[in-house]
Enzyme design. Structure first.
Site, mmCIF file in Angstrom:
data_model
loop_
_atom_site.group_PDB
_atom_site.id
_atom_site.type_symbol
_atom_site.label_atom_id
_atom_site.label_comp_id
_atom_site.label_asym_id
_atom_site.label_seq_id
_atom_site.Cartn_x
_atom_site.Cartn_y
_atom_site.Cartn_z
ATOM 1 N N TYR A 41 0.856 -1.189 0.000
ATOM 2 C CA TYR A 41 0.000 0.000 0.000
ATOM 3 C C TYR A 41 0.887 1.232 0.000
ATOM 4 O O TYR A 41 1.935 1.248 0.636
ATOM 5 C CB TYR A 41 -0.912 -0.011 1.234
ATOM 6 C CG TYR A 41 -1.939 -1.119 1.187
ATOM 7 C CD1 TYR A 41 -1.576 -2.437 1.438
ATOM 8 C CD2 TYR A 41 -3.261 -0.858 0.842
ATOM 9 C CE1 TYR A 41 -2.502 -3.464 1.347
ATOM 10 C CE2 TYR A 41 -4.199 -1.884 0.754
ATOM 11 C CZ TYR A 41 -3.815 -3.185 1.011
ATOM 12 O OH TYR A 41 -4.728 -4.201 0.921
ATOM 13 N N GLU A 42 0.454 2.287 -0.682
ATOM 14 C CA GLU A 42 1.304 3.473 -0.760
ATOM 15 C C GLU A 42 1.553 4.073 0.627
ATOM 16 O O GLU A 42 2.502 4.807 0.835
ATOM 17 C CB GLU A 42 0.708 4.520 -1.719
ATOM 18 C CG GLU A 42 -0.595 5.108 -1.253
ATOM 19 C CD GLU A 42 -1.240 6.027 -2.303
ATOM 20 O OE1 GLU A 42 -0.868 5.987 -3.476
ATOM 21 O OE2 GLU A 42 -2.151 6.778 -1.911
ATOM 22 N N SER A 43 0.701 3.720 1.580
ATOM 23 C CA SER A 43 0.891 4.186 2.960
ATOM 24 C C SER A 43 2.126 3.586 3.615
ATOM 25 O O SER A 43 2.582 4.079 4.643
ATOM 26 C CB SER A 43 -0.340 3.819 3.790
ATOM 27 O OG SER A 43 -0.545 2.410 3.770
ATOM 28 N N GLY A 44 2.653 2.497 3.058
ATOM 29 C CA GLY A 44 3.882 1.932 3.602
ATOM 30 C C GLY A 44 3.779 0.483 4.054
ATOM 31 O O GLY A 44 4.789 -0.122 4.387
#
Lengths: 243, 309, 309, 243
Positions: A41-44
């Site tokens: 996820y781009e959130s990490g």
């Protein structure tokens, strides 16, 4: 659409997951034919195994029991720009003839008719992921010949082709809609390559803002299996948030 | 020395921290990607009626929607402006479309671009290179996105300018009284935003003894010597979340759509929940007891590792 | 998919890992800044008589001194070449000064420059900008250090080109069988070196169940999907160290000065300790029992944190 | 020299520490007048409190009980280039009239008489730290008028002055030797500003490869206190590794 999108994934793919339908599709694929899918996820969150349906792209359930957590600087530089992502999922308010995607504005940028959220990570996903699956229901409003704003580059357009622009990733390679699947031809223009059971090709053509090419040999599309439907409805999205 | 008098006490309440370190006209970053968004600081900024702020954040989220609606901002630097999973940010849209309560200037990037601006700011480089934006209209509407030619390959790469906020506010799980700050779960760009700033306020769920920090130094993300103020504000990120402390209040994110849909409703909410309480403690009391039952984190403890030699 | 067949087993012994993934003529990085230097891998590379390697590392240290003396290298990319706290690297100096056993080409940076080369490699950018080298002779002797003009301020900044090794070998405390790798203590540039490489070998003190990795995901530095081989080699970093496992064998670093001072002595040492043993296990047995008594880490366990929600 | 170097540190300074004498000096300062000194090592240890004398710049004792650990990319980009370091310590085989430092080669680079270890972090410390303390025993061989190689820029030299080069840090501001202290004058040339008790100025002048200026008012230099000597000899370096 979730089932069709799931079928686009191969076992072992490293997938940049968006929230909503892409998330459902990935978890369905993981539960069926692609147990080694790596969800990022781009959130990490890396290697997430959310025990509940995430309600945001940064849901805490994506972290608990994940394989790793990366800073967003690392996610964009080392994972995405680093060429480590096999598949990105994108949606958008408009997808055009060459699969350019608009998630920024309807109308002119300075005086928009509708202000949309903007790129988020979409622009860079479209540029870097080895292939991009676009998930969007088909309608003439959403599939114009030209998008109002190029948020995320498709296969070709006013700035040139991907090859001319030397974009490292493959860009949108499959457009999964509610009635069939589009795919760019060699010149980058989208063509209909699959039609779902019971859907009429003539009707599909009316839902697209340009003269849609139809592939000479349409791919067969099996209906969702009972297992897939049960997984989606009872296990993956029991509250029917996205279905 | 680098940032502050080393012997001056840094622990203070939110009122003092905002009063001393957030000024009218500042460029302000309150970061946190879904995780660790410091609503407690935003509410105090609204109460102290800061004006003409340039707000920068990847996702403006509800926190900047509230600051904008309260008239604190003149400009927004962002990369994705929506209520995640719900819809529009109505306060922001009213400011842009109807200049209500005042006009709002927009400066727009993608996530990667804004992350790169913060990395450049933290590294005190004037720009950051990235392979991006070719084939997109974003550079056409944002002249700060430029290009540079690689001195080795001749390729054209995109650049973004450094972002160096006057003040960054970081929410975190814990810090010691000197501001040595530990975060787990999603990092977002908390580190880059802090290093990029002239002044740093750290807001934590718990202030812990220095020995707790020293027992697990690999969890430290921000060193105390760049921190100006440490504020202890339990539940200070609600309706955002803090991994290991409390879950995201998704119901509130959904409810915000109705609350904020017209200016009056949003103003009434600010009157009740921001101006109508004096502090985060009062806000928490007003949330009522069920919030802890509903959102408190269940235990999922990790094991320790050996730091010995 | 990105790097390797996802279902192919990655756990293998060092002989197989070096045999399959380290080739003659490769650019090789074995990183680790004082901490986690994988001597076990270097010794296997010597045993398999790899040739014409370009070796890159911030501090060549004893590990590259041995590879150079064994005739494996044709070029060295470095930023500080010495035996830390002791003196010179005699094997390297003989190669440079006397072309013994063969000539060695040098390419020299400062630490920051070489770190930046690895960061660029990891980010797949062709160069990295840094504010450095003005007033120094380093760019005069290394034409790969260039300059670029900032498109915003007009300033001249230094640049270094990306370093993308054919293979990087990372030592770490632990990984699961898929190569998800956790490190604590000093990180060095292990992450950047791994992401920059085409092939990655991870060597660990322990292979742990996936559940151990998942219980503390913030400690993961390298994701398994970029890893090609996982080798379990306890004490594989000796005479370097692994925080929480064993201390640095400083006596050996001091002794190396005498061992390596002439070519014969160094060759005798290689014959006894590298060619003369078949594996790291035999090397460890040969060290004798007192090494564990002398160097095993004492327990200093950290506490767990809560990952719940 | 360790005592003199310790006196150069102010409480609260954030110090980039080298191994050996600088490390001793920092720990002496921390144990006496500067308890809030923050010790940072280029290896990544931040706020280190080593319980033994570190034998390398990456000693595990620097990590145990430290305040934090940073990657080297962060150390060089965010801490050093980021302007967060107050004091750097440097040594070198040669220090010249303008405090340029050579730790690379004696003789020409292509055919050196002596090949030294090279820069390590020295070049960037000399460029970025707010001030740099150089610790080196005085001798004509080590203090030539011009260094053979500019590893780390001083106050001025063949490439220009620091102001002309727009170097962000202050560069070498104090040269602590075994007999006295040098400091750059306004034009960047080193001048003698302090002489240790019992040392002759005339003799110092013979140990420098140029006509050394002497400050009109020499700073008083108190002898090391008994406490300082005891700390150094019995507590900080009981095995006399560096003393």
């Amino acid at each position: 659409m979730a089932v069709r999108a799931a079928h686009e994934l191969a076992d072992g793919d490293v997938v940049f997951v968006g929230i909503g339908l892409p998330n459902l599709a990935c978890n369905l694929a993981r539960a069926t034919h692609a147990p080694n899918l790596v969800l990022i996820y781009e959130s990490g969150a890396v290697g997430a195994v959310p025990e509940r349906l995430p309600v945001s792209i940064g849901d805490p359930a994506l972290v608990t029991d994940s394989l790793g957590v990366a800073s967003m600087a690392d996610i964009f530089q080392f994972y995405l720009q680093g060429g480590r992502i096999d598949v990105g999922f994108l949606g958008g308010a408009q997808v055009d003839r060459y699969a350019n995607i608009n998630s920024t504005v309807i109308g002119p940028y300075a005086k928009p008719k509708v202000r949309l959220p903007g790129s988020g990570g979409a622009c860079e996903i479209a540029i870097h992921a080895a292939r991009v699956i676009v998930v969007a229901p088909l309608s003439a409003r959403s599939f114009p010949a030209d998008v109002d704003f190029y948020t995320s580059p498709g296969q070709a357009g006013k700035y040139g082709t991907r090859a001319q622009l030397q974009l490292p990733g493959g860009g949108p390679t499959r457009i999964v809609t509610d009635v069939g699947i589009l795919e760019p031809a060699a010149d980058g223009e989208l063509a209909l390559v699959a039609v779902y059971p019971g859907v009429d090709v003539a009707q599909i053509k009316t839902k697209v803002g340009w003269a849609l090419r139809v592939s000479a040999t349409l791919e067969p599309v099996p209906p969702p299996t009972a297992e897939e439907l049960t997984l989606l409805r009872d296990v993956l999205d029991p509250q029917h948030l996205y279905l | 020395m680098s940032s502050a008098n080393p012997s001056a006490p840094k622990v203070m309440d939110m009122r003092e921290a905002v009063g001393r370190f957030v000024h009218d006209g500042d460029t302000l970053v309150i970061e946190g990607f879904t995780h660790l968004i410091c609503f407690a600081a935003a509410h105090e900024i609204i109460r102290q009626q800061r004006r003409d702020l340039t707000l920068a954040r990847l996702t403006p989220d509800l926190i900047y929607d509230q600051l904008i609606a309260a008239g604190c901002a003149r400009k927004l630097i962002f990369s994705w402006a929506g209520n995640p999973g719900v819809g529009s940010l109505h306060g922001m849209r009213r400011a842009v479309e109807q200049r209500d309560p005042q006009p709002l200037q927009l400066e727009e990037y993608s996530h990667f671009g804004l992350v790169a601006r913060m990395a450049a700011g933290a590294a005190k480089l004037p720009f950051w290179p990235l392979r991006n934006y070719r084939g997109s209209d974003l550079p056409a509407v944002n002249p700060l996105i430029k290009t540079i030619e690689c001195p080795y390959t001749g390729e054209q790469l995109a650049t973004v300018p450094a972002l160096n906020p006057d003040v960054t506010i970081v929410h975190a799980q814990r810090a010691d009284s000197a501001g040595n700050t530990q975060i787990w779960g999603l990092y977002g760009v908390q580190k880059e935003a802090a290093f990029a700033a002239s002044r740093v306020i750290v807001v934590v769920e718990e202030i812990v003894p220095e020995s707790v920090i020293r027992a697990d130094p690999n969890r430290t993300i921000i060193p105390g010597f760049i921190v100006d103020a440490v504020v202890c504000e339990p539940w200070g990120a609600h309706p955002s979340y803090a991994q290991g402390y409390y879950d995201r209040d998704n119901d509130f994110y959904v409810a915000w759509d109705g609350i904020s849909r017209d200016a009056k409703g949003l103003e009434a909410w600010l009157n009740e929940w921001v101006y109508g309480v004096g502090s985060r403690g009062e806000y928490f009391d007003k949330l009522g007891e069920d919030v802890t039952a509903r959102l408190s984190a269940k235990p999922r403890m990790s094991e320790g590792v050996n730091y010995g030699f």
